[in-house]
Design a protein around this motif. Structure first.
Motif, mmCIF file in Angstrom:
data_model
loop_
_atom_site.group_PDB
_atom_site.id
_atom_site.type_symbol
_atom_site.label_atom_id
_atom_site.label_comp_id
_atom_site.label_asym_id
_atom_site.label_seq_id
_atom_site.Cartn_x
_atom_site.Cartn_y
_atom_site.Cartn_z
ATOM 1 N N LEU A 1 2.390 9.451 -5.831
ATOM 2 C CA LEU A 1 2.875 10.789 -5.545
ATOM 3 C C LEU A 1 4.004 11.182 -6.495
ATOM 4 O O LEU A 1 4.033 12.297 -7.010
ATOM 5 C CB LEU A 1 3.365 10.875 -4.104
ATOM 6 N N ARG A 2 4.912 10.254 -6.741
ATOM 7 C CA ARG A 2 6.054 10.590 -7.597
ATOM 8 C C ARG A 2 5.622 10.805 -9.044
ATOM 9 O O ARG A 2 6.192 11.656 -9.752
ATOM 10 C CB ARG A 2 7.124 9.508 -7.479
ATOM 11 N N ALA A 3 4.622 10.061 -9.485
ATOM 12 C CA ALA A 3 4.090 10.303 -10.826
ATOM 13 C C ALA A 3 3.489 11.705 -10.917
ATOM 14 O O ALA A 3 3.634 12.407 -11.921
ATOM 15 C CB ALA A 3 3.034 9.252 -11.159
ATOM 16 N N CYS B 1 10.101 10.481 -0.079
ATOM 17 C CA CYS B 1 9.404 11.260 -1.100
ATOM 18 C C CYS B 1 9.734 12.753 -0.989
ATOM 19 O O CYS B 1 9.733 13.466 -1.989
ATOM 20 C CB CYS B 1 7.901 11.028 -1.016
ATOM 21 N N ARG B 2 10.016 13.231 0.224
ATOM 22 C CA ARG B 2 10.460 14.622 0.365
ATOM 23 C C ARG B 2 11.762 14.841 -0.383
ATOM 24 O O ARG B 2 11.952 15.847 -1.064
ATOM 25 C CB ARG B 2 10.629 14.986 1.840
ATOM 26 N N GLU C 1 0.825 -1.205 0.000
ATOM 27 C CA GLU C 1 0.000 0.000 0.000
ATOM 28 C C GLU C 1 0.859 1.254 0.000
ATOM 29 O O GLU C 1 0.622 2.211 -0.745
ATOM 30 C CB GLU C 1 -0.912 0.005 1.229
ATOM 31 N N GLN C 2 1.890 1.254 0.862
ATOM 32 C CA GLN C 2 2.732 2.433 0.942
ATOM 33 C C GLN C 2 3.523 2.632 -0.344
ATOM 34 O O GLN C 2 3.713 3.759 -0.805
ATOM 35 C CB GLN C 2 3.685 2.322 2.125
ATOM 36 N N ARG C 3 3.953 1.525 -0.932
ATOM 37 C CA ARG C 3 4.714 1.623 -2.188
ATOM 38 C C ARG C 3 3.837 2.247 -3.276
ATOM 39 O O ARG C 3 4.291 3.089 -4.040
ATOM 40 C CB ARG C 3 5.187 0.239 -2.621
ATOM 41 N N MET C 4 2.552 1.849 -3.340
ATOM 42 C CA MET C 4 1.657 2.433 -4.327
ATOM 43 C C MET C 4 1.428 3.914 -4.058
ATOM 44 O O MET C 4 1.392 4.735 -4.968
ATOM 45 C CB MET C 4 0.318 1.678 -4.329
ATOM 46 N N ASN C 5 1.294 4.313 -2.783
ATOM 47 C CA ASN C 5 1.138 5.726 -2.449
ATOM 48 C C ASN C 5 2.335 6.545 -2.920
ATOM 49 O O ASN C 5 2.199 7.641 -3.451
ATOM 50 C CB ASN C 5 0.956 5.903 -0.944
ATOM 51 N N CYS C 6 3.521 6.004 -2.704
ATOM 52 C CA CYS C 6 4.748 6.700 -3.115
ATOM 53 C C CYS C 6 4.833 6.801 -4.636
ATOM 54 O O CYS C 6 5.207 7.841 -5.181
ATOM 55 C CB CYS C 6 5.977 5.983 -2.567
ATOM 56 N N GLU D 1 -3.298 16.168 -0.412
ATOM 57 C CA GLU D 1 -2.780 14.798 -0.383
ATOM 58 C C GLU D 1 -1.260 14.777 -0.526
ATOM 59 O O GLU D 1 -0.567 14.041 0.177
ATOM 60 C CB GLU D 1 -3.420 13.973 -1.499
ATOM 61 N N VAL D 2 -0.761 15.612 -1.439
ATOM 62 C CA VAL D 2 0.689 15.671 -1.645
ATOM 63 C C VAL D 2 1.370 16.199 -0.384
ATOM 64 O O VAL D 2 2.380 15.642 0.073
ATOM 65 C CB VAL D 2 1.026 16.552 -2.865
ATOM 66 N N SER D 3 0.843 17.262 0.184
ATOM 67 C CA SER D 3 1.450 17.854 1.379
ATOM 68 C C SER D 3 1.460 16.874 2.548
ATOM 69 O O SER D 3 2.465 16.756 3.271
ATOM 70 C CB SER D 3 0.689 19.125 1.764
ATOM 71 N N ASP D 4 0.345 16.154 2.736
ATOM 72 C CA ASP D 4 0.270 15.187 3.836
ATOM 73 C C ASP D 4 1.277 14.070 3.662
ATOM 74 O O ASP D 4 1.946 13.656 4.619
ATOM 75 C CB ASP D 4 -1.148 14.609 3.916
#
Length: 269
Positions: A29-31, A54-55, A21-26, A43-46
């Protein structure tokens, strides 16, 4: 497992997510940041607040974006737009040269984000294309003059007053002389045109308003022709063996303008 993946796993555990799940979130976001590094949704800021990996990626994207912008944010010659427009017209042989410039600009501004090397390659390709312009003898000089006037509206609208001697000196290079009064001379300058450097002249005439004259490089003999666009009309006329592109706001005035120029510009004694 590299350091970045380890950090993402730790973040997943702290946030109560599985690794997948976390890998998909990352990845999501990177896309998003790849498409636009300046995206600032909630969503991006959170996510960035909770994910150091990701930062770091976001900082890297901002840096690359800054490099790209600095690479393409350059001052271009004032004649570049006219040269691109002319080259596009030459290649596609369309009746409306301005339409081709709009199409090219539209493709450029909507081009998807690319790497720095690719962007520089694109700029170089345009520069090389623009530099490979046909000789004046192969061109409709009416279209060339029209494109030049459209690309430099500030010249047509100029209220400057140029000395008569400047026009006389420019005409000497063509074996011509100024025999009478054309009107208030607003502009006389050498500029890049197909085949080399020509002469761009703007005159505020008494009866026909602002008129643009475009002379080819000395010794060149452009093809005759005419063109219309953006509320302007142009025609190539012959003055003592020298082809001159004439641009005016009214097509009906072109014959009278040709006669005026033939009277006031003559062969140099």
């Amino acid at each position: 497992m590299d350091e970045e993946q380890t950090e993402v796993r730790r973040h997943a555990c702290r946030a109560g997510h599985t690794w997948e799940e976390q890998r998909m979130n990352c990845l999501t976001l990177r896309a998003t940041l790849l498409a636009d590094p300046h995206t600032q949704t909630a969503e991006v800021s959170d996510h960035l607040a909770e994910c150091p990996a990701c930062r770091a990626f976001a900082v890297s994207m901002m840096h690359e974006d800054a490099l790209l912008r600095s690479a393409i944010d350059v001052t271009v010659p004032r004649e570049l737009a006219a040269r691109i427009l002319l080259q596009t017209q030459i290649r596609h042989r369309r009746t409306d040269p301005l339409d081709q410039l709009r199409r090219w600009l539209g493709q450029w501004v909507t081009m998807p984000r690319m790497g720095l090397a690719a962007a520089l390659s694109a700029v170089l390709a345009v520069a090389l294309s623009v530099s490979q312009v046909d000789r004046p003898s192969n061109l409709n000089w009416g279209q060339v003059a029209l494109a030049h006037a459209i690309a430099e509206p500030e010249a047509t609208a100029s209220k400057a007053v140029v000395a008569r001697t400047s026009l006389e000196t420019a005409l000497q290079a063509y074996g011509l002389s100024l025999a009478g009064d054309l009107g208030v001379i607003r502009l006389v300058e050498h500029c890049a045109v197909p085949g080399g450097r020509g002469t761009h002249i703007v005159v505020e005439t008494k009866d026909y308003g602002s008129v643009t004259l475009l002379l080819p490089p000395p010794g060149e003999r452009p093809s005759p022709g005419s063109a219309r666009g953006e509320g302007l009309s142009a025609r190539m006329i012959d003055i003592v063996g020298v082809g001159v592109g004439v641009v005016a706001t009214e097509q009906a005035n072109l014959p009278a303008l040709a006669a005026l120029l033939a009277r006031q510009i003559v062969a140099r004694a």
